[in-house]
Design an enzyme around this catalytic site. Sequence first.
Site, PDB file in Angstrom:
ATOM      1  N   PHE A 117      63.031  32.431  63.174  1.00  8.90           N
ATOM      2  CA  PHE A 117      62.276  31.226  63.527  1.00  8.90           C
ATOM      3  C   PHE A 117      62.774  30.091  62.646  1.00  8.90           C
ATOM      4  O   PHE A 117      63.357  30.337  61.584  1.00  8.90           O
ATOM      5  CB  PHE A 117      60.778  31.454  63.261  1.00  8.90           C
ATOM      6  CG  PHE A 117      59.923  31.343  64.486  1.00  8.90           C
ATOM      7  CD1 PHE A 117      59.873  32.376  65.403  1.00  8.90           C
ATOM      8  CD2 PHE A 117      59.144  30.212  64.712  1.00  8.90           C
ATOM      9  CE1 PHE A 117      59.079  32.276  66.532  1.00  8.90           C
ATOM     10  CE2 PHE A 117      58.348  30.107  65.839  1.00  8.90           C
ATOM     11  CZ  PHE A 117      58.311  31.140  66.750  1.00  8.90           C
ATOM     12  N   GLN A 237      52.367  17.190  63.595  1.00  7.93           N
ATOM     13  CA  GLN A 237      53.666  17.725  64.005  1.00  7.93           C
ATOM     14  C   GLN A 237      53.939  17.565  65.505  1.00  7.93           C
ATOM     15  O   GLN A 237      53.079  17.884  66.325  1.00  7.93           O
ATOM     16  CB  GLN A 237      53.710  19.210  63.664  1.00  7.93           C
ATOM     17  CG  GLN A 237      55.007  19.883  64.064  1.00  7.93           C
ATOM     18  CD  GLN A 237      55.070  21.300  63.521  1.00  7.93           C
ATOM     19  OE1 GLN A 237      54.482  22.206  64.090  1.00  7.93           O
ATOM     20  NE2 GLN A 237      55.750  21.473  62.417  1.00  7.93           N
ATOM     21  N   HIS A 239      56.205  19.231  68.224  1.00 10.03           N
ATOM     22  CA  HIS A 239      57.065  20.391  68.465  1.00 10.03           C
ATOM     23  C   HIS A 239      58.203  19.914  69.364  1.00 10.03           C
ATOM     24  O   HIS A 239      57.959  19.231  70.358  1.00 10.03           O
ATOM     25  CB  HIS A 239      56.251  21.492  69.149  1.00 10.03           C
ATOM     26  CG  HIS A 239      56.952  22.811  69.209  1.00 10.03           C
ATOM     27  ND1 HIS A 239      58.096  22.999  69.952  1.00 10.03           N
ATOM     28  CD2 HIS A 239      56.685  23.998  68.621  1.00 10.03           C
ATOM     29  CE1 HIS A 239      58.492  24.251  69.809  1.00 10.03           C
ATOM     30  NE2 HIS A 239      57.659  24.877  69.004  1.00 10.03           N
ATOM     31  N   LEU A 249      53.983  24.171  75.911  1.00  7.06           N
ATOM     32  CA  LEU A 249      54.922  24.581  74.868  1.00  7.06           C
ATOM     33  C   LEU A 249      55.921  25.637  75.330  1.00  7.06           C
ATOM     34  O   LEU A 249      55.561  26.595  76.007  1.00  7.06           O
ATOM     35  CB  LEU A 249      54.140  25.155  73.690  1.00  7.06           C
ATOM     36  CG  LEU A 249      55.001  25.307  72.449  1.00  7.06           C
ATOM     37  CD1 LEU A 249      55.169  23.984  71.746  1.00  7.06           C
ATOM     38  CD2 LEU A 249      54.415  26.324  71.508  1.00  7.06           C
ATOM     39  N   GLU A 252      59.370  28.250  69.941  1.00 11.03           N
ATOM     40  CA  GLU A 252      60.575  28.225  69.131  1.00 11.03           C
ATOM     41  C   GLU A 252      61.265  29.594  69.173  1.00 11.03           C
ATOM     42  O   GLU A 252      62.455  29.720  68.884  1.00 11.03           O
ATOM     43  CB  GLU A 252      60.128  27.917  67.702  1.00 11.03           C
ATOM     44  CG  GLU A 252      61.187  27.476  66.770  1.00 11.03           C
ATOM     45  CD  GLU A 252      60.543  26.958  65.482  1.00 11.03           C
ATOM     46  OE1 GLU A 252      59.620  26.111  65.551  1.00 11.03           O
ATOM     47  OE2 GLU A 252      60.951  27.416  64.425  1.00 11.03           O
ATOM     48  N   ARG A 283      60.965  21.803  62.527  1.00 12.15           N
ATOM     49  CA  ARG A 283      60.583  21.096  63.754  1.00 12.15           C
ATOM     50  C   ARG A 283      60.730  19.587  63.681  1.00 12.15           C
ATOM     51  O   ARG A 283      61.091  18.942  64.661  1.00 12.15           O
ATOM     52  CB  ARG A 283      59.127  21.446  64.087  1.00 12.15           C
ATOM     53  CG  ARG A 283      59.012  22.876  64.479  1.00 12.15           C
ATOM     54  CD  ARG A 283      57.598  23.279  64.771  1.00 12.15           C
ATOM     55  NE  ARG A 283      57.626  24.662  65.192  1.00 12.15           N
ATOM     56  CZ  ARG A 283      56.554  25.402  65.418  1.00 12.15           C
ATOM     57  NH1 ARG A 283      55.350  24.893  65.256  1.00 12.15           N
ATOM     58  NH2 ARG A 283      56.672  26.645  65.803  1.00 12.15           N
ATOM     59  N   HIS A 364      51.681  18.613  68.652  1.00 13.75           N
ATOM     60  CA  HIS A 364      51.444  20.050  68.551  1.00 13.75           C
ATOM     61  C   HIS A 364      50.436  20.473  67.491  1.00 13.75           C
ATOM     62  O   HIS A 364      49.550  21.264  67.760  1.00 13.75           O
ATOM     63  CB  HIS A 364      52.788  20.721  68.267  1.00 13.75           C
ATOM     64  CG  HIS A 364      52.755  22.208  68.267  1.00 13.75           C
ATOM     65  ND1 HIS A 364      52.292  22.943  69.337  1.00 13.75           N
ATOM     66  CD2 HIS A 364      53.129  23.121  67.334  1.00 13.75           C
ATOM     67  CE1 HIS A 364      52.384  24.232  69.070  1.00 13.75           C
ATOM     68  NE2 HIS A 364      52.869  24.368  67.858  1.00 13.75           N
ATOM     69  N   ARG A 406      54.587  21.795  59.141  1.00 10.23           N
ATOM     70  CA  ARG A 406      54.359  23.244  59.140  1.00 10.23           C
ATOM     71  C   ARG A 406      55.563  23.985  59.717  1.00 10.23           C
ATOM     72  O   ARG A 406      56.133  23.567  60.725  1.00 10.23           O
ATOM     73  CB  ARG A 406      53.118  23.571  59.983  1.00 10.23           C
ATOM     74  CG  ARG A 406      52.922  25.044  60.192  1.00 10.23           C
ATOM     75  CD  ARG A 406      51.645  25.348  60.922  1.00 10.23           C
ATOM     76  NE  ARG A 406      51.655  25.030  62.330  1.00 10.23           N
ATOM     77  CZ  ARG A 406      52.189  25.794  63.287  1.00 10.23           C
ATOM     78  NH1 ARG A 406      52.802  26.927  62.977  1.00 10.23           N
ATOM     79  NH2 ARG A 406      52.114  25.430  64.544  1.00 10.23           N
TER      80      ARG A 406
END
Length: 612
Positions: A117, A237, A239, A249, A252, A283, A364, A406
Amino acid sequence: MQKHQHEVIIVGAGGAGLMAALYASEGGADVAVVSKLYPTRSHTGAAQGGIGAALGNMDEDKPIYHAYDTIKGGDYLTDQAAAKVLAENAIDAVIELERYGLPFDRTPEMRISQRRFGGHTRNFGEELVHRACHAADRTGHMILQTLYQQCIKKQVNFFDEFQVVDLIVNDGVTCGVVAVELSTGEFHIFHGKAVLFATGGWGRCWSVTSNAHSLTGDGAAIALRRGVPMQDMEFFQFHPTGIYRMGILITEGVRGEGGVLLNDQGERFMNRYAPSVKDLASRDVVSRAIYDEVKSGRGIKGKNYVHLDIRPETVNKYFEEDGSDTRIDAQYVESKLPDILDFCRTYLGIDPVKEPMPVQPTAHYAMGGIPTNVDAEVLIDESGTVLPGLFAAGETACVSVHGANRLGTNSLVDLVVFGRRGGMKMGEYVKGVDWAPLPENAGEEVEAEFKRIRDSKGKTKAYELRAAMQQTMMDNVGVYRTEETMLQAVEDLKELRQRYYNDITIDDDGYKFNTDLMEAWELGCMLQLAEITAQSALRRTESRGAHSRDDYPDRDDENWMVHTLAYGSEDQQSSDYRLTADKPVDLSLWEEEKRDGVAPDKQKFKPKARVY
Ligand SMILES: Cc1cc2nc3c(=O)[nH]c(=O)nc-3n(C[C@H](O)[C@H](O)[C@H](O)COP(=O)(O)OP(=O)(O)OC[C@H]3O[C@@H](n4cnc5c(N)ncnc54)[C@H](O)[C@@H]3O)c2cc1C
């Protein structure tokens, strides 16, 4: 008003709320969970990609590497001791979920399977590591189902479809909440010794978002109205990979499995922006890269999106180019990403095994929120004063482990780690305190606010104001910000608030499931959080993590290595927020290294320049 009494009242039944409920009840407390949604409909159930824990099942990994990635990913605004707690407790939490029955994917040796990730590395940034434990691309769904079953087993009391609309604090001590029973419109008072907010995020303040319709920031706004400051609200954030225009979404995990981002010229542009980690940069970096490609005219067909490609032939070509031996086929993609394929086939009529997916950044995740310590106790000032009996966990809370940005998979860890710690702490707390009495007028203030909305006979529908708020936040407080855009947002939001208080109208005057009324009330919460976000962002004159300013492109550690707090005013209708910037960031891991005499050029937890 009907009254209920339970020692622990948990508001919200997502991962954080259920974990807290489980542990508070294990500690012997009488627990009630009050949730506006049926528990398993909470947004945690939409989490796809995985939960990070340094189990080291696929390659070498350690909690300290996880803590380092969390701090670096957070652009050094992360509280370092809290990141260490997160990374260390993650291992126990994941193993515990497995013991509770969570059906994780397996390695051939029957260990929990892990995938790569963004931003997860071994040995302090040396190379990418497999850290995300997953159950296909339905990890959150499995967590939620598992925890709900455990709560039922422990006989936790559930009040489903009860929407909490106020917090009751008497003489500086938390003593309950006020809720509306959605099926009748009646007000109820829940008298408790401890209250925990686990109400999730507020992505619905923006027009393109991955967040469910219910994510309107109720818990944060209620706490704000009762004197609790909001921490680090400027950090929200985006995404990088939401479905174009819809925002839904695309995990990721797609890039974790080898998927790549391509521009209109078919170029894998992340090679230019992050030569080492490429498509798996954090991100904020990837979202900015997409934005820059689009701005330079390299969006697909000149439009506002790029392609995300998981077709096996493309992925294998880049695996080869990167020198990796891994190869995938269509069957592998089907088994690892079933829900993603399903979304694209259903909503776009596109089959990702045969065609690339159109993606754009989508609002996000809230890094900021209700300030807490590592035991989920709510803090009301920069020196860490606790508001007795009030707790918060999950996305609505700010511990702060995510700092300015994050890392993927760290929210699910945050829920289970700090939900659990909060549950344990509440179990202890309620044993040691007496029942604080409810104030005489409990619930009256918020009842009057609902009456105002019901009786208001203006010209503006709540949904019109909501759309205008979402648009100004998207245009002006998005991936990139400047003083000019943010001033525009502040001005727009002030005007929208005026109209909200003076010119609103609703169509439904009934009492049963009056979503028109409840959405109008939720809009009041979002307007406050949006305004604080815009004002906090305007004030922070630097770029850090998810907060990227065209007019201040550099990080400024000298002046801005601090958490910000925003306090509301007594008058809910006012937009006079008091903003402070003097809550220090915990740098204890770096301090430890300095004490241990690590050479200055080798200091790992020291803020470093933004190089990816
Ligand atoms: C599409 C998507 C995919 C994601 N994928 C991942 C991932 O792979 N890994 C990861 O780590 N993170 C992921 N995240 C982020 C993560 O899922 C969320 O941050 C997290 O689930 C939030 O959990 P929570 O317990 O704080 O709140 P939620 O799960 O959002 O639950 C909120 C709860 O609060 C209740 N509630 C809200 N307001 C009220 C009110 N006024 N009164 C009563 N109840 C109320 C709701 O009923 C609900 O039960 C993803 C997020 C999204 C949107």
